[in-house]
Write an enzyme that holds these catalytic residues in place. Sequence first.
Site, PDB file in Angstrom:
ATOM      1  N   PHE A   1      -4.418   6.613 -22.987  1.00 44.41           N
ATOM      2  CA  PHE A   1      -3.549   5.442 -23.030  1.00 44.41           C
ATOM      3  C   PHE A   1      -2.823   5.265 -21.698  1.00 44.41           C
ATOM      4  CE2 PHE A   1       0.648   3.506 -24.085  1.00 44.41           C
ATOM      5  CZ  PHE A   1       0.173   2.240 -24.374  1.00 44.41           C
ATOM      6  N   GLN A   2      -2.899   4.087 -21.143  1.00 43.59           N
ATOM      7  CA  GLN A   2      -2.263   3.734 -19.867  1.00 43.59           C
ATOM      8  C   GLN A   2      -2.708   4.619 -18.711  1.00 43.59           C
ATOM      9  OE1 GLN A   2       2.019   3.261 -20.571  1.00 43.59           O
ATOM     10  NE2 GLN A   2       1.612   1.115 -21.073  1.00 43.59           N
TER      11      GLN A   2
ATOM     12  N   MET B   1       1.548 -25.549   2.130  1.00 43.37           N
ATOM     13  CA  MET B   1       0.637 -25.167   3.207  1.00 43.37           C
ATOM     14  C   MET B   1      -0.813 -25.474   2.826  1.00 43.37           C
ATOM     15  SD  MET B   1       0.546 -24.232   6.233  1.00 43.37           S
ATOM     16  CE  MET B   1       1.667 -23.117   7.072  1.00 43.37           C
TER      17      MET B   1
ATOM     18  N   GLU C   1       6.878  -4.757 -11.641  1.00 49.49           N
ATOM     19  CA  GLU C   1       6.723  -3.712 -10.628  1.00 49.49           C
ATOM     20  C   GLU C   1       6.349  -4.263  -9.258  1.00 49.49           C
ATOM     21  OE1 GLU C   1       5.531  -3.579 -13.680  1.00 49.49           O
ATOM     22  OE2 GLU C   1       6.128  -1.676 -14.613  1.00 49.49           O
TER      23      GLU C   1
ATOM     24  N   LYS D   1       2.414  13.599 -16.176  1.00 48.03           N
ATOM     25  CA  LYS D   1       3.588  13.782 -17.025  1.00 48.03           C
ATOM     26  C   LYS D   1       3.907  15.270 -17.202  1.00 48.03           C
ATOM     27  CE  LYS D   1       5.653  11.954 -21.218  1.00 48.03           C
ATOM     28  NZ  LYS D   1       5.484  11.086 -22.398  1.00 48.03           N
TER      29      LYS D   1
HETATM   30  C1  LIG Z   1      -0.264 -14.577  -3.756  1.00 47.77           C
HETATM   31  C2  LIG Z   1      -0.796 -15.700  -2.958  1.00 47.77           C
HETATM   32  N1  LIG Z   1      -1.591 -16.619  -3.531  1.00 47.77           N
HETATM   33  C3  LIG Z   1      -2.079 -17.652  -2.797  1.00 47.77           C
HETATM   34  C4  LIG Z   1      -1.769 -17.781  -1.478  1.00 47.77           C
HETATM   35  C5  LIG Z   1      -2.332 -18.939  -0.655  1.00 47.77           C
HETATM   36  N2  LIG Z   1      -1.248 -19.795  -0.169  1.00 47.77           N
HETATM   37  C6  LIG Z   1      -0.745 -19.692   1.088  1.00 47.77           C
HETATM   38  S1  LIG Z   1       0.492 -20.771   1.379  1.00 47.77           S
HETATM   39  C7  LIG Z   1       0.377 -21.407  -0.171  1.00 47.77           C
HETATM   40  C8  LIG Z   1       1.270 -22.530  -0.609  1.00 47.77           C
HETATM   41  C9  LIG Z   1       2.661 -22.124  -0.694  1.00 47.77           C
HETATM   42  O1  LIG Z   1       3.366 -23.136  -1.341  1.00 47.77           O
HETATM   43  P1  LIG Z   1       4.915 -23.040  -1.525  1.00 47.77           P
HETATM   44  O2  LIG Z   1       5.283 -21.705  -2.032  1.00 47.77           O
HETATM   45  O3  LIG Z   1       5.376 -24.202  -2.328  1.00 47.77           O
HETATM   46  O4  LIG Z   1       5.470 -23.132  -0.032  1.00 47.77           O
HETATM   47  P2  LIG Z   1       5.317 -24.322   1.040  1.00 47.77           P
HETATM   48  O5  LIG Z   1       4.037 -24.118   1.761  1.00 47.77           O
HETATM   49  O6  LIG Z   1       5.334 -25.607   0.284  1.00 47.77           O
HETATM   50  O7  LIG Z   1       6.479 -24.141   1.929  1.00 47.77           O
HETATM   51  C10 LIG Z   1      -0.628 -20.780  -0.896  1.00 47.77           C
HETATM   52  C11 LIG Z   1      -1.016 -21.150  -2.268  1.00 47.77           C
HETATM   53  C12 LIG Z   1      -0.950 -16.774  -0.919  1.00 47.77           C
HETATM   54  N3  LIG Z   1      -0.609 -16.778   0.370  1.00 47.77           N
HETATM   55  N4  LIG Z   1      -0.460 -15.770  -1.674  1.00 47.77           N
END
Ligand SMILES: Cc1ncc(C[n+]2csc(CCOP(=O)(O)OP(=O)(O)O)c2C)c(N)n1
Lengths: 195, 588
Positions: free
Chosen positions: B128-129, B490, B66, B178
């Site tokens: 439930f749910q 990042m 979802e 529902k």
């Molecule tokens: C749902 C979620 N969890 C954690 C983060 C923290 N976060 C920001 S950038 C990043 C790394 C992203 O890595 P990747 O998808 O490999 O992309 P890249 O930076 O290597 O281009 C993370 C873990 C986030 N933004 N969103």
Amino acid sequence: MIHTFVSYVDDKPGVLTRVSSLFRRLNINIISLTVGRSERPGLSRMTIVCEASAEAGHRIRASMYKLENVLDVDDIAGAPAVTRELALIKVAATKDTRSPIFELVEVFRARIVDLAPESLMIEMTGVESKIEGLIQVLTEGDNEILEVCRSGKMTMRRGHHTSRVLKALGAGAIEPEDGASQTQQAEEGAVVEPE
Amino acid sequence: MNTNVNTPSPNGAITTPTRLTGSEILWATLVGEGVTDVFGYPGGAILPAYDALRKFPIRHVLVRHEQGASHMADGYARATGKVGVAVATSGPGATNLVTGIATAMLDSIPMVCVTGQVSSKVLGTDAFQEVDITGVTLPVTKHNFLVSRAEDLAPALRHAFQIARSGRPGPVLVDITKDAQQATALFDFDAAKPAPYRPHPMLKVEENGLKEAAELIRNAKRPVILAGHGVMQSGAMEQVRSLAERAQIPVALTLLGLGGFPASHPLNLGMMGMHGESWVNHAIQEADLLIACGMRFDDRVIGTPSTYALKAKKIHIEVDPAEINKNIKVDVALVGDLAEVLEQLLPQISGRDGSAWLKTIDASKGAVAVRDIKNLPDSGHLYAAHVMHDLWRITGGNAIVVTDVGQHQMWEAQYFHHEHPRTLITSGGLGTMGFALPAAIGAKVACPDKEVWVVAGDGGFQMTSPELATIVQEKLKINIAVINNGYLGMVRQWQEFFYDKNYESTPLVSPDFVKLADAHGIAAKAVRTRGELAGAVEEARAHKGAYLLNFLVEKEDSVYPMIPAGSALHEMIRRPGKNPLVERPDDI
Ligand SMILES: Cc1ncc(C[n+]2csc(CCOP(=O)(O)OP(=O)(O)O)c2C)c(N)n1
């Protein structure tokens, strides 16, 4: 600084949560919040008192207006207004120790609303500081305060102020009459001064 | 009382009052609101609605989770400006929507989420749910409704659409028990029309404010326009352009503002903020006037508030009064719809000579561009910047690019030059990893004739990669570029800069994305060198079905420039003169 907001909201389930949740989201502590029916069926009136920076007032008001169920928000700020709070105070007192309390109650223009063999209950309305004053003198007089129940502040602007929304809504709104608005602003708030 | 059987009009809308079940009322109202596509996942509490769906001219895209449905509805809305619709069952179905709802909330995306709820008879019994989803989504929706009677359904839904679209747009959730889906009521679309939209009472453009703003603009020596997402939301592209051209003011864009002002326009400065180019951020810090248009001085854009554009007077044109003075104190606030405010302001602005200021800014540009990685000789390494640059070059900048969150998102913003609005779809406010793939599905469903590219990191891609199956089931031509650096890039960069290169929990083992695509029946290819890049992009575009490119890029590349959190806008970490991975020209 202390902000006081007066708001008209839909009288529907969940509206109080929406409003209070907004303050939580903005990380602002609500000092007191009173809600009850207003002069308009279907609309409740809230008085919300909170502590926040001077600049926050605008943002709180603007954010409240973003809530679908909020129809009007007035920031009372420094405007002439009447503020009251209701307090019920239960004090330990026997037949023999009652009379000094009766005197205090008289001075504060409060009322005794219940008498029991070992306690009595005082009802008082007034500004916050006056209620605190009564509590203070009761305590200083070596009385044991058993319970305190305070309503929180209710505020209404002095004079003919009618909220914009109520006016816009038409029916039920009270048209202001010029001249009827020149109520003198009473001195309020002295700690132990009776009204 | 008219209790005719359905009498749909050509588009399927039911125009005469008709007795229907709640489920039918749901879809009939959606049809009446112009909905043609929804994204969802069935379950017990929404089953009556699904049972009625086949009678209505609505395409239902079956998602794999979802969260995908809410991101798809979001991508659909971002690509078109229309309201996106997601559908889920009660409990876990509804809670799975939440990340997508929060994403839409922070970026002001018009969206309506419809959830099933347990029967009103058992509401509040931990049935439930059962989840109090209106309670759960209270802080991440513009408004939400719990509907437990069939007759309340059409008014609630119509009101939901109005709220989602109006003022500052946003997500609205309608939770339907529902029994309300099963009961019948008289459906009268017109009678269910909500009361006229009540604009925010603090929203008023003051004549004085307009005069003051015009005066400030006339007298400014070093003005900069800051253009945000609101430019697109309000459809104010033309007005912003007129303002910029008439008064010769350069335009800096927020991440979500990209595309709101043509990248090729001589007055376009580029992206501002944490990963904005140095000349943009310097221009803002040196400006004597900032004209903020539909942007909210987000912390990623201003650095630290106490050091932000101290020499500048600030004009803020914004639809949401709660944004005024929230992060940055402004001198003139014009609260209202951006396009309308600018229409009123423009007649008061006449030709202005901005050449000296523009020349100053221009002088600071040239040197920086030289050290740009795409201008360097091929070192055998593949850099993400190369990928973004070629994607832009080869698509002619005409594709809709849907990015995930991370380094690749910033490289996309830097190297793919967005000429037109709604061609960059990205999660700005919440920064939601896993956004790209489902949001791209939404965008493609909305714009089947447009070329759509997913640009995702290896980390975020894995958060929602099961939606590859949705692409296949819906036969969507979507091109996917996974920027695979073997790290949560990042975060690795932050660890490199601020945590002593302690790469804790950021090296990332991934499945072979080519095989993963293959398992879904999606064509795919790995790309390792700069030489293979352009050919692979062409091949993906030419391929009839969806195509995945797994770009194995340099692992420890970082996004420059960067403003470290807590620093001023001009205190950037510049592109290094010497990179251990690649020889670059001397420090500039
Ligand atoms: C749902 C979620 N969890 C954690 C983060 C923290 N976060 C920001 S950038 C990043 C790394 C992203 O890595 P990747 O998808 O490999 O992309 P890249 O930076 O290597 O281009 C993370 C873990 C986030 N933004 N969103």
